[in-house]
Design a protein around this motif. Structure first.
Motif, PDB file in Angstrom:
ATOM      1  N   THR A   1       0.679  -1.014   0.303  1.00 54.36           N
ATOM      2  CA  THR A   1       0.212   0.194   0.085  1.00 54.36           C
ATOM      3  C   THR A   1       1.171   1.332   0.417  1.00 54.36           C
ATOM      4  O   THR A   1       1.895   1.503   0.153  1.00 54.36           O
ATOM      5  N   ILE A   2       0.451   1.918  -0.894  1.00 59.06           N
ATOM      6  CA  ILE A   2       1.254   4.294   0.091  1.00 59.06           C
ATOM      7  C   ILE A   2       0.297   4.502   0.710  1.00 59.06           C
ATOM      8  O   ILE A   2      -1.057   5.101   0.780  1.00 59.06           O
ATOM      9  N   GLU A   3       1.091   5.014   1.562  1.00 61.11           N
ATOM     10  CA  GLU A   3      -0.103   5.794   2.438  1.00 61.11           C
ATOM     11  C   GLU A   3       0.662   7.171   2.891  1.00 61.11           C
ATOM     12  O   GLU A   3       1.833   7.801   2.606  1.00 61.11           O
ATOM     13  N   ARG A   4      -0.008   8.120   3.063  1.00 56.62           N
ATOM     14  CA  ARG A   4       0.467   9.728   2.946  1.00 56.62           C
ATOM     15  C   ARG A   4       1.475   9.485   4.576  1.00 56.62           C
ATOM     16  O   ARG A   4       1.075   8.183   5.857  1.00 56.62           O
ATOM     17  N   MET A   5       2.038  10.638   5.214  1.00 56.23           N
ATOM     18  CA  MET A   5       2.627  10.611   5.963  1.00 56.23           C
ATOM     19  C   MET A   5       2.481  10.830   6.927  1.00 56.23           C
ATOM     20  O   MET A   5       0.134  10.925   7.352  1.00 56.23           O
ATOM     21  N   MET A   6       2.032   9.931   7.903  1.00 53.23           N
ATOM     22  CA  MET A   6       1.710   9.730   9.318  1.00 53.23           C
ATOM     23  C   MET A   6       2.545  10.010  10.544  1.00 53.23           C
ATOM     24  O   MET A   6       4.272  10.014  10.367  1.00 53.23           O
ATOM     25  N   PRO A   7       2.357  10.048  11.972  1.00 55.54           N
ATOM     26  CA  PRO A   7       2.854   9.843  12.666  1.00 55.54           C
ATOM     27  C   PRO A   7       4.154   9.028  12.699  1.00 55.54           C
ATOM     28  O   PRO A   7       3.875   7.500  12.819  1.00 55.54           O
ATOM     29  N   ILE A   8       5.553   8.607  13.683  1.00 60.97           N
ATOM     30  CA  ILE A   8       6.184   7.858  13.498  1.00 60.97           C
ATOM     31  C   ILE A   8       6.267   8.046  15.000  1.00 60.97           C
ATOM     32  O   ILE A   8       7.289   8.180  15.200  1.00 60.97           O
ATOM     33  N   THR A   9       6.603   6.667  15.342  1.00 60.05           N
ATOM     34  CA  THR A   9       7.383   6.846  17.001  1.00 60.05           C
ATOM     35  C   THR A   9       8.610   6.011  16.769  1.00 60.05           C
ATOM     36  O   THR A   9       8.607   5.238  16.344  1.00 60.05           O
ATOM     37  N   ARG A  10       9.526   7.180  17.496  1.00 60.44           N
ATOM     38  CA  ARG A  10      11.477   6.794  17.103  1.00 60.44           C
ATOM     39  C   ARG A  10      11.480   5.541  18.130  1.00 60.44           C
ATOM     40  O   ARG A  10      10.766   5.036  19.201  1.00 60.44           O
ATOM     41  N   VAL A  11      12.153   4.433  17.264  1.00 55.31           N
ATOM     42  CA  VAL A  11      12.586   3.989  18.110  1.00 55.31           C
ATOM     43  C   VAL A  11      14.095   3.589  18.732  1.00 55.31           C
ATOM     44  O   VAL A  11      15.333   4.066  17.756  1.00 55.31           O
ATOM     45  N   PRO A  12      14.654   3.606  19.884  1.00 53.43           N
ATOM     46  CA  PRO A  12      16.199   4.027  20.627  1.00 53.43           C
ATOM     47  C   PRO A  12      17.241   2.504  19.875  1.00 53.43           C
ATOM     48  O   PRO A  12      16.331   1.296  19.758  1.00 53.43           O
ATOM     49  N   LYS A  13      18.536   2.991  19.261  1.00 54.25           N
ATOM     50  CA  LYS A  13      19.420   2.161  18.558  1.00 54.25           C
ATOM     51  C   LYS A  13      19.583   1.186  17.999  1.00 54.25           C
ATOM     52  O   LYS A  13      19.535   0.192  17.410  1.00 54.25           O
ATOM     53  N   THR A  14      18.406   2.174  16.701  1.00 53.73           N
ATOM     54  CA  THR A  14      18.517   1.844  15.378  1.00 53.73           C
ATOM     55  C   THR A  14      19.042   2.735  14.299  1.00 53.73           C
ATOM     56  O   THR A  14      19.596   3.748  14.606  1.00 53.73           O
ATOM     57  N   PRO A  15      19.264   2.041  13.337  1.00 47.49           N
ATOM     58  CA  PRO A  15      20.229   2.994  12.579  1.00 47.49           C
ATOM     59  C   PRO A  15      20.062   4.159  12.351  1.00 47.49           C
ATOM     60  O   PRO A  15      18.907   4.548  11.988  1.00 47.49           O
ATOM     61  N   ASP A  16      20.147   6.294  11.614  1.00 49.26           N
ATOM     62  CA  ASP A  16      19.751   6.861  11.270  1.00 49.26           C
ATOM     63  C   ASP A  16      18.476   6.258  10.224  1.00 49.26           C
ATOM     64  O   ASP A  16      17.943   7.620  10.614  1.00 49.26           O
ATOM     65  N   PHE A  17      19.147   5.692   9.131  1.00 50.60           N
ATOM     66  CA  PHE A  17      17.879   6.220   8.246  1.00 50.60           C
ATOM     67  C   PHE A  17      16.799   5.640   9.114  1.00 50.60           C
ATOM     68  O   PHE A  17      15.733   5.293   8.383  1.00 50.60           O
ATOM     69  N   VAL A  18      16.516   5.063   9.919  1.00 55.36           N
ATOM     70  CA  VAL A  18      15.326   3.689   9.980  1.00 55.36           C
ATOM     71  C   VAL A  18      14.565   5.165  10.897  1.00 55.36           C
ATOM     72  O   VAL A  18      15.226   5.615  12.060  1.00 55.36           O
TER      73      VAL A  18
END
Length: 153
Positions: free
Chosen positions: A26-43
């Protein structure tokens, strides 16, 4: 005989890319993204899409391109990679296109700043237009998929 392949066309900056339709959920509009610690910057984190937690990566960051703030046209393309669904943040998702396999060539070493290992080919379209086809297996390599699976758990 040349085979036909359907691709979703999306943009990162001035370059156009394609992902095979059968890999896109599916293709979605931008939505709130919850940050996750200790992941690469691009995640960028995870989203909750209809009750499913999906990791989201910024393709600009993944490819080492300059990251920008998402705009009105930015989209999250949800793809199936291995047994995991992953969201790709792109500048825009424009189109579905039919490509003939005989228009696709092996990628050069670098296209638009993106290393060849992330690409499965380059399709020559009308005029001087090029469509860069992603190699999902490399965009999300095995160790990163395992990392993302941990994020979801």
């Amino acid at each position: 005989m040349a085979e036909e392949m359907k691709v979703i066309v999306f943009a990162l900056g001035r370059e156009e890319y394609g992902i095979e339709v059968d890999k896109v959920r599916t293709i979605e509009r931008m939505m709130p993204i919850t940050r996750v610690p200790k992941t690469p910057d691009f995640v960028k984190g995870v989203i909750n899409l209809r009750g499913v937690v999906i990791p989201v990566i910024d393709l600009r960051g993944r490819f080492g391109l300059e990251e920008t703030e998402p705009g009105d046209n930015s989209r999250i393309i949800i793809v199936a990679a291995a047994d995991l669904e992953v969201g790709f943040i792109v500048d825009s998702a424009n189109d579905v296109m039919d490509l003939m396999s005989d228009t696709i060539e092996n990628p050069p070493e670098v296209v638009g700043g993106v290393k060849a290992k992330y690409l499965s080919g380059v399709a020559k379209l009308d005029g001087n237009r090029l469509l860069i086809l992603l190699n999902l297996a490399e965009v999300l390599n095995r160790s990163e998929i395992i990392q993302l699976e941990r994020v979801v758990e």
